[in-house]
Design a protein around this motif. Structure first.
Motif, PDB file in Angstrom:
ATOM      1  N   GLY A   1       0.814  -1.208   0.000  1.00 23.31           N
ATOM      2  CA  GLY A   1       0.000   0.000   0.000  1.00 23.31           C
ATOM      3  C   GLY A   1       0.848   1.258   0.000  1.00 23.31           C
ATOM      4  N   PHE A   2       0.195   2.364  -0.328  1.00 22.61           N
ATOM      5  CA  PHE A   2       0.842   3.674  -0.380  1.00 22.61           C
ATOM      6  C   PHE A   2      -0.027   4.664   0.384  1.00 22.61           C
ATOM      7  CE2 PHE A   2       1.628   1.250  -4.208  1.00 22.61           C
ATOM      8  CZ  PHE A   2       3.005   1.189  -4.233  1.00 22.61           C
ATOM      9  N   LYS A   3       0.600   5.475   1.245  1.00 20.29           N
ATOM     10  CA  LYS A   3      -0.154   6.420   2.067  1.00 20.29           C
ATOM     11  C   LYS A   3      -0.886   7.427   1.195  1.00 20.29           C
ATOM     12  CE  LYS A   3       2.480   6.098   6.299  1.00 20.29           C
ATOM     13  NZ  LYS A   3       3.302   6.771   7.289  1.00 20.29           N
ATOM     14  N   ARG A   4      -2.046   7.832   1.695  1.00 19.12           N
ATOM     15  CA  ARG A   4      -2.857   8.819   0.980  1.00 19.12           C
ATOM     16  C   ARG A   4      -2.586  10.203   1.550  1.00 19.12           C
ATOM     17  NH1 ARG A   4      -8.939   6.819   1.143  1.00 19.12           N
ATOM     18  NH2 ARG A   4      -9.210   8.787   0.074  1.00 19.12           N
ATOM     19  N   ALA A   5      -2.320  11.146   0.674  1.00 24.23           N
ATOM     20  CA  ALA A   5      -2.087  12.522   1.112  1.00 24.23           C
ATOM     21  C   ALA A   5      -3.420  13.236   1.324  1.00 24.23           C
ATOM     22  CB  ALA A   5      -1.249  13.259   0.082  1.00 24.23           C
ATOM     23  N   ASN A   6      -4.357  13.002   0.417  1.00 27.07           N
ATOM     24  CA  ASN A   6      -5.652  13.687   0.481  1.00 27.07           C
ATOM     25  C   ASN A   6      -6.758  12.675   0.723  1.00 27.07           C
ATOM     26  OD1 ASN A   6      -4.404  16.154  -0.220  1.00 27.07           O
ATOM     27  ND2 ASN A   6      -4.461  15.569  -2.379  1.00 27.07           N
ATOM     28  N   LEU A   7      -7.689  13.035   1.586  1.00 25.84           N
ATOM     29  CA  LEU A   7      -8.850  12.194   1.862  1.00 25.84           C
ATOM     30  C   LEU A   7     -10.089  12.905   1.329  1.00 25.84           C
ATOM     31  CD1 LEU A   7      -8.035  11.282   5.563  1.00 25.84           C
ATOM     32  CD2 LEU A   7      -7.479   9.974   3.526  1.00 25.84           C
ATOM     33  N   GLY A   8     -11.073  12.146   0.933  1.00 29.65           N
ATOM     34  CA  GLY A   8     -12.315  12.736   0.439  1.00 29.65           C
ATOM     35  C   GLY A   8     -12.888  11.937  -0.704  1.00 29.65           C
ATOM     36  N   LYS A   9     -14.113  12.320  -1.096  1.00 29.04           N
ATOM     37  CA  LYS A   9     -14.826  11.568  -2.131  1.00 29.04           C
ATOM     38  C   LYS A   9     -14.137  11.659  -3.491  1.00 29.04           C
ATOM     39  CE  LYS A   9     -19.526  11.762  -0.330  1.00 29.04           C
ATOM     40  NZ  LYS A   9     -20.889  12.203  -0.601  1.00 29.04           N
TER      41      LYS A   9
ATOM     42  N   PRO B   1      -9.173   2.445  -1.978  1.00 31.81           N
ATOM     43  CA  PRO B   1      -8.904   3.226  -0.768  1.00 31.81           C
ATOM     44  C   PRO B   1      -9.087   2.335   0.463  1.00 31.81           C
ATOM     45  CG  PRO B   1     -10.637   4.248  -2.108  1.00 31.81           C
ATOM     46  CD  PRO B   1     -10.341   2.918  -2.697  1.00 31.81           C
ATOM     47  N   CYS B   2      -8.150   2.409   1.415  1.00 31.62           N
ATOM     48  CA  CYS B   2      -8.172   1.525   2.588  1.00 31.62           C
ATOM     49  C   CYS B   2      -7.846   2.308   3.854  1.00 31.62           C
ATOM     50  CB  CYS B   2      -7.130   0.417   2.439  1.00 31.62           C
ATOM     51  SG  CYS B   2      -7.251  -0.546   0.948  1.00 31.62           S
ATOM     52  N   VAL B   3      -8.219   1.700   4.982  1.00 31.89           N
ATOM     53  CA  VAL B   3      -7.878   2.239   6.299  1.00 31.89           C
ATOM     54  C   VAL B   3      -7.412   1.076   7.168  1.00 31.89           C
ATOM     55  CG1 VAL B   3      -8.735   3.455   8.341  1.00 31.89           C
ATOM     56  CG2 VAL B   3      -9.675   4.009   6.119  1.00 31.89           C
ATOM     57  N   MET B   4      -6.388   1.329   7.999  1.00 33.71           N
ATOM     58  CA  MET B   4      -5.954   0.321   8.965  1.00 33.71           C
ATOM     59  C   MET B   4      -6.191   0.866  10.368  1.00 33.71           C
ATOM     60  SD  MET B   4      -2.316  -1.520   9.678  1.00 33.71           S
ATOM     61  CE  MET B   4      -1.628  -0.075  10.422  1.00 33.71           C
ATOM     62  N   TYR B   5      -6.974   0.104  11.155  1.00 35.79           N
ATOM     63  CA  TYR B   5      -7.285   0.461  12.534  1.00 35.79           C
ATOM     64  C   TYR B   5      -6.506  -0.428  13.483  1.00 35.79           C
ATOM     65  CZ  TYR B   5     -11.512   2.364  10.333  1.00 35.79           C
ATOM     66  OH  TYR B   5     -12.385   3.042   9.542  1.00 35.79           O
TER      67      TYR B   5
ATOM     68  N   HIS C   1      -4.450   5.811   6.623  1.00 31.48           N
ATOM     69  CA  HIS C   1      -5.202   5.838   5.377  1.00 31.48           C
ATOM     70  C   HIS C   1      -4.219   5.577   4.243  1.00 31.48           C
ATOM     71  CE1 HIS C   1      -8.916   7.471   7.134  1.00 31.48           C
ATOM     72  NE2 HIS C   1      -8.102   8.088   7.970  1.00 31.48           N
ATOM     73  N   PHE C   2      -4.546   4.631   3.382  1.00 32.49           N
ATOM     74  CA  PHE C   2      -3.653   4.266   2.291  1.00 32.49           C
ATOM     75  C   PHE C   2      -4.486   3.724   1.141  1.00 32.49           C
ATOM     76  CE2 PHE C   2      -4.266   0.477   4.755  1.00 32.49           C
ATOM     77  CZ  PHE C   2      -4.247  -0.569   3.859  1.00 32.49           C
TER      78      PHE C   2
ATOM     79  N   LEU D   1       0.719  -6.394   5.565  1.00 36.77           N
ATOM     80  CA  LEU D   1       0.439  -5.115   4.922  1.00 36.77           C
ATOM     81  C   LEU D   1       1.710  -4.282   4.893  1.00 36.77           C
ATOM     82  CD1 LEU D   1      -1.934  -3.579   3.726  1.00 36.77           C
ATOM     83  CD2 LEU D   1      -2.429  -2.704   5.983  1.00 36.77           C
ATOM     84  N   ASN D   2       2.247  -4.055   3.704  1.00 36.72           N
ATOM     85  CA  ASN D   2       3.479  -3.299   3.523  1.00 36.72           C
ATOM     86  C   ASN D   2       3.108  -1.903   3.033  1.00 36.72           C
ATOM     87  OD1 ASN D   2       5.916  -2.211   2.748  1.00 36.72           O
ATOM     88  ND2 ASN D   2       6.630  -4.073   1.724  1.00 36.72           N
ATOM     89  N   ILE D   3       3.163  -0.923   3.944  1.00 31.51           N
ATOM     90  CA  ILE D   3       2.824   0.452   3.579  1.00 31.51           C
ATOM     91  C   ILE D   3       4.113   1.257   3.543  1.00 31.51           C
ATOM     92  CG2 ILE D   3       1.509   2.515   4.177  1.00 31.51           C
ATOM     93  CD1 ILE D   3      -0.455   0.692   5.643  1.00 31.51           C
ATOM     94  N   GLU D   4       4.579   1.491   2.340  1.00 35.93           N
ATOM     95  CA  GLU D   4       5.787   2.277   2.079  1.00 35.93           C
ATOM     96  C   GLU D   4       6.976   1.804   2.924  1.00 35.93           C
ATOM     97  OE1 GLU D   4       4.831   6.430   2.356  1.00 35.93           O
ATOM     98  OE2 GLU D   4       3.453   6.314   0.664  1.00 35.93           O
ATOM     99  N   GLY D   5       7.191   0.484   2.951  1.00 37.89           N
ATOM    100  CA  GLY D   5       8.347  -0.084   3.623  1.00 37.89           C
ATOM    101  C   GLY D   5       8.100  -0.566   5.042  1.00 37.89           C
ATOM    102  N   THR D   6       7.031  -0.141   5.682  1.00 39.44           N
ATOM    103  CA  THR D   6       6.706  -0.592   7.042  1.00 39.44           C
ATOM    104  C   THR D   6       5.677  -1.707   6.943  1.00 39.44           C
ATOM    105  OG1 THR D   6       7.019   1.675   7.820  1.00 39.44           O
ATOM    106  CG2 THR D   6       5.944   0.150   9.318  1.00 39.44           C
TER     107      THR D   6
END
Length: 191
Positions: A8-16, A29-33, A40-41, A62-67
């Motif tokens: 996954g890749f982090k999202r800079a902007n959130l919204g519709k 679009p995904c969310v990790m809780y 948000h990614f 889940l690999n989000i930008e290396g983590t």
């Protein structure tokens, strides 16, 4: 338990509008809780194929930008017409914290009621289980070798291992139904 890797890749902007643009590009679009913060990614939709379109339960690396995070898929939303994935929620796992998951049922044996002409009806394909991530089973085995005509296997008959079953114990998992032809023969024999 099987693992699936999603990058996954982090999202800079959130919204519709941003979510709609991501979906048009073939991303989800995904969310990790579950951790300290929500992350948000987005991830390519093709990576969800081995996770969503199978009957097995999976853990997710889940690999989000290396983590890398150890997660499970908590919820997923589909478009009502096109069946494309609209959104996915992941829950981060920790070694000492129990988690709830739907685990598939695997049947073992041959039911005598089916051999006698009955029809096996599966009522419950997955059972909700609560356990530590290390104790989570791949599947739950249900023995149907004692199922006669008109009998059923209930959730309460399963002996749990290192996990807790959250379904109602009186819920049927599988039933051997008596066909109409056999019911008619039984009625004439009694008369």
């Amino acid at each position: 338990m099987k693992n699936v890797e999603i990058i996954g890749f982090k999202r800079a902007n959130l919204g519709k509008k941003e979510s709609k643009d991501l979906r048009l590009e073939g991303n989800v679009p995904c969310v990790m809780y579950g951790g300290k913060d929500q992350i948000h990614f987005y991830a390519p939709m093709i990576l969800f194929r081995d996770l969503v379109y199978t009957g097995d339960a999976h853990m997710v690396d889940l690999n989000i930008e290396g983590t890398t995070y150890n997660c499970i898929l908590q919820d997923i939303q589909f478009h009502p017409v096109s069946e494309t994935i609209l959104h996915a929620d992941f829950l981060q796992l920790f070694e000492k914290r129990a988690v709830k998951m739907d685990i598939p049922v695997k049947f073992e044996g041959t039911a005598p009621g089916v051999i006698a002409g009955g029809k096996m009806i599966t009522k419950l394909r997955k059972i909700t289980v609560k356990a530590l991530p290390a104790d989570m089973p791949d599947y739950i085995t249900v023995d149907i070798s004692k199922l006669a005509l008109g009998k059923s296997v209930k959730v309460g008959e399963i002996t749990p291992g290192n996990f807790e079953i959250l379904n109602n114990p009186s819920t049927s998992i599988a039933t051997v139904e008596i066909p109409r032809a056999l019911r008619g023969k039984g009625a004439t024999a009694e008369e």
